[in-house]
Design an enzyme around this catalytic site. Structure first.
Site, PDB file in Angstrom:
ATOM      1  N   GLY A  29       0.821  -1.199   0.000  1.00  0.00           N
ATOM      2  CA  GLY A  29       0.000   0.000   0.000  1.00  0.00           C
ATOM      3  C   GLY A  29       0.852   1.243   0.000  1.00  0.00           C
ATOM      4  O   GLY A  29       2.024   1.210   0.415  1.00  0.00           O
ATOM      5  N   ASN A  30       0.298   2.328  -0.476  1.00  0.00           N
ATOM      6  CA  ASN A  30       1.048   3.583  -0.524  1.00  0.00           C
ATOM      7  C   ASN A  30       0.101   4.746  -0.771  1.00  0.00           C
ATOM      8  O   ASN A  30      -0.968   4.582  -1.341  1.00  0.00           O
ATOM      9  CB  ASN A  30       2.128   3.536  -1.609  1.00  0.00           C
ATOM     10  CG  ASN A  30       1.632   2.862  -2.869  1.00  0.00           C
ATOM     11  OD1 ASN A  30       0.761   3.389  -3.539  1.00  0.00           O
ATOM     12  ND2 ASN A  30       2.158   1.686  -3.191  1.00  0.00           N
ATOM     13  N   SER A  46       9.725   2.763  -1.602  1.00  0.00           N
ATOM     14  CA  SER A  46       9.395   1.373  -1.906  1.00  0.00           C
ATOM     15  C   SER A  46       9.822   0.425  -0.790  1.00  0.00           C
ATOM     16  O   SER A  46      10.960   0.486  -0.309  1.00  0.00           O
ATOM     17  CB  SER A  46      10.112   0.973  -3.206  1.00  0.00           C
ATOM     18  OG  SER A  46       9.787  -0.344  -3.552  1.00  0.00           O
ATOM     19  N   SER A  75       7.967   4.287  -4.312  1.00  0.00           N
ATOM     20  CA  SER A  75       7.110   3.113  -4.481  1.00  0.00           C
ATOM     21  C   SER A  75       7.116   2.640  -5.936  1.00  0.00           C
ATOM     22  O   SER A  75       7.101   3.449  -6.865  1.00  0.00           O
ATOM     23  CB  SER A  75       5.681   3.490  -4.067  1.00  0.00           C
ATOM     24  OG  SER A  75       4.772   2.549  -4.598  1.00  0.00           O
ATOM     25  N   SER A  76       7.103   1.319  -6.120  1.00  0.00           N
ATOM     26  CA  SER A  76       7.084   0.787  -7.488  1.00  0.00           C
ATOM     27  C   SER A  76       5.794   1.171  -8.221  1.00  0.00           C
ATOM     28  O   SER A  76       5.736   1.134  -9.444  1.00  0.00           O
ATOM     29  CB  SER A  76       7.249  -0.736  -7.465  1.00  0.00           C
ATOM     30  OG  SER A  76       6.285  -1.297  -6.608  1.00  0.00           O
ATOM     31  N   HIS A  96      -3.306   3.647  -2.691  1.00  0.00           N
ATOM     32  CA  HIS A  96      -3.416   2.265  -3.167  1.00  0.00           C
ATOM     33  C   HIS A  96      -3.275   1.345  -1.967  1.00  0.00           C
ATOM     34  O   HIS A  96      -2.367   1.522  -1.152  1.00  0.00           O
ATOM     35  CB  HIS A  96      -2.322   1.980  -4.192  1.00  0.00           C
ATOM     36  CG  HIS A  96      -2.273   0.540  -4.609  1.00  0.00           C
ATOM     37  ND1 HIS A  96      -3.396  -0.156  -5.001  1.00  0.00           N
ATOM     38  CD2 HIS A  96      -1.240  -0.340  -4.695  1.00  0.00           C
ATOM     39  CE1 HIS A  96      -3.050  -1.396  -5.309  1.00  0.00           C
ATOM     40  NE2 HIS A  96      -1.751  -1.538  -5.124  1.00  0.00           N
ATOM     41  N   HIS A  98      -4.121  -3.010  -0.540  1.00  0.00           N
ATOM     42  CA  HIS A  98      -4.595  -4.362  -0.851  1.00  0.00           C
ATOM     43  C   HIS A  98      -5.591  -4.774   0.218  1.00  0.00           C
ATOM     44  O   HIS A  98      -5.565  -5.900   0.709  1.00  0.00           O
ATOM     45  CB  HIS A  98      -3.428  -5.346  -0.916  1.00  0.00           C
ATOM     46  CG  HIS A  98      -2.586  -5.200  -2.146  1.00  0.00           C
ATOM     47  ND1 HIS A  98      -1.744  -6.183  -2.595  1.00  0.00           N
ATOM     48  CD2 HIS A  98      -2.473  -4.187  -3.045  1.00  0.00           C
ATOM     49  CE1 HIS A  98      -1.125  -5.772  -3.706  1.00  0.00           C
ATOM     50  NE2 HIS A  98      -1.551  -4.562  -3.998  1.00  0.00           N
ATOM     51  N   ASP A 121     -23.355   7.208   0.161  1.00  0.00           N
ATOM     52  CA  ASP A 121     -22.855   8.392   0.863  1.00  0.00           C
ATOM     53  C   ASP A 121     -21.480   8.792   0.321  1.00  0.00           C
ATOM     54  O   ASP A 121     -21.083   9.956   0.419  1.00  0.00           O
ATOM     55  CB  ASP A 121     -22.728   8.117   2.367  1.00  0.00           C
ATOM     56  CG  ASP A 121     -24.055   8.321   3.103  1.00  0.00           C
ATOM     57  OD1 ASP A 121     -24.955   8.970   2.525  1.00  0.00           O
ATOM     58  OD2 ASP A 121     -24.181   7.827   4.231  1.00  0.00           O
ATOM     59  N   HIS A 170      -6.062  -7.382  -8.853  1.00  0.00           N
ATOM     60  CA  HIS A 170      -5.054  -6.658  -8.097  1.00  0.00           C
ATOM     61  C   HIS A 170      -5.692  -6.016  -6.855  1.00  0.00           C
ATOM     62  O   HIS A 170      -5.756  -6.661  -5.810  1.00  0.00           O
ATOM     63  CB  HIS A 170      -4.386  -5.639  -9.028  1.00  0.00           C
ATOM     64  CG  HIS A 170      -3.250  -4.887  -8.419  1.00  0.00           C
ATOM     65  ND1 HIS A 170      -2.407  -4.083  -9.149  1.00  0.00           N
ATOM     66  CD2 HIS A 170      -2.825  -4.791  -7.135  1.00  0.00           C
ATOM     67  CE1 HIS A 170      -1.501  -3.553  -8.356  1.00  0.00           C
ATOM     68  NE2 HIS A 170      -1.744  -3.959  -7.127  1.00  0.00           N
ATOM     69  N   TYR A 228     -25.913  17.614   4.568  1.00  0.00           N
ATOM     70  CA  TYR A 228     -25.477  16.698   5.629  1.00  0.00           C
ATOM     71  C   TYR A 228     -24.306  17.313   6.399  1.00  0.00           C
ATOM     72  O   TYR A 228     -23.431  17.928   5.804  1.00  0.00           O
ATOM     73  CB  TYR A 228     -25.052  15.373   4.990  1.00  0.00           C
ATOM     74  CG  TYR A 228     -24.560  14.332   5.961  1.00  0.00           C
ATOM     75  CD1 TYR A 228     -25.426  13.393   6.518  1.00  0.00           C
ATOM     76  CD2 TYR A 228     -23.218  14.287   6.314  1.00  0.00           C
ATOM     77  CE1 TYR A 228     -24.965  12.436   7.401  1.00  0.00           C
ATOM     78  CE2 TYR A 228     -22.755  13.335   7.202  1.00  0.00           C
ATOM     79  CZ  TYR A 228     -23.634  12.406   7.743  1.00  0.00           C
ATOM     80  OH  TYR A 228     -23.155  11.469   8.607  1.00  0.00           O
TER      81      TYR A 228
HETATM   82 ZN   LIG Z   1      -0.694  -3.309  -5.394  1.00  0.00          ZN
END
Ligand SMILES: [Zn+2]
Length: 235
Positions: A29-30, A46, A75-76, A96, A98, A121, A170, A228
């Site tokens: 994640g990043n 990375s 990060s890749s 990003h 997972h 929402d 992915h 809201y």
């Molecule tokens: Zn990924």
């Protein structure tokens, strides 16, 4: 002190929210945070464990892909982030993860249907899944092509009202106007993915919520007539 200290600090803080919200396993994640006026963004280095991050380790990259500041490799997934900053004007942060339930939909090759008010929402309709990447796309410039299939999925969807996507086989990407807001969207995505997974388990033939309910819930929180929450206070 550097020109990009504020950007790196925002990026660092947003990256730390991923483990806090349980959106991260291992180092998958990043988060990136951009300064569009300077044409640069900060992104997590990375493969660095979240316990060992610091603001000064954030890597600053320009919108053409050149490293502007930082000693570690970015990060890749950096080319995917760069593609989204180019294609979706106005966004300032890309996330990003997972996260498991969103990945379950991505691996099944299914978008997350809007089954109820929690979903609408945040997202104005189904969160789409991309098409699978071709062998050639995977072998050539994989992370850039991942950005391209995301952009392709939004030809007929407004990226400002559905601000997340599932990359086929992915996982999810989300975006927003700040690091914190983009992470909140990634968090909301994981929550609605879990709810949808359970609802579809209970009723496999379940259909999306009605358009009038989706419209009501989305628009009461977003857009010109939103009511809201509390009105924004002047600073
Ligand atoms: Zn990924």
């Amino acid at each position: 002190m550097s020109l990009h200290d504020a950007l790196k600090a925002e990026c660092y803080e947003a990256n730390l929210l991923l483990p806090k919200y349980g959106l991260i396993d291992l180092t998958f994640g990043n988060v990136s945070v951009a300064d569009p006026s300077k044409g640069v963004f900060a992104i997590k280095p990375s493969g660095v464990d979240y316990d060992h991050l610091s603001p000064r380790e954030m890597v600053v990259v320009d919108f053409d892909g050149a490293i502007v500041e930082g000693t570690l490799r970015p990060s890749s997934d950096t080319p995917t982030h760069r593609r989204l900053f180019q294609a979706f004007p106005g966004i300032r942060s890309v996330v990003h993860t997972h996260s498991r339930n969103a990945v379950a939909f991505a691996q099944a090759g299914r978008g997350i249907p809007c089954l109820g008010t929690t979903h609408c929402d945040y997202f104005y309709g189904e969160v789409p899944v991309t098409r699978p990447l071709t062998a050639q796309e995977v072998e050539s410039d994989y992370e850039w092509e991942t950005g391209n299939v995301i952009v392709e999925s939004f030809r007929e969807i407004d990226f400002s009202t559905v601000n997340a996507v599932l990359v086929h086989s992915h996982g999810p990407f989300a975006w927003g106007p700040s690091g914190a807001k983009a992470v909140e969207t990634a968090h909301a995505l994981e929550i609605v993915a879990e709810m949808a997974l359970k609802a579809l388990h209970l009723n496999p033939s379940l259909q999306p919520a009605s358009p009038h309910l989706i419209e009501k819930h989305y628009l009461r929180k977003h857009g010109a007539d939103a009511y809201y929450g509390q009105p924004e206070q002047p600073c």
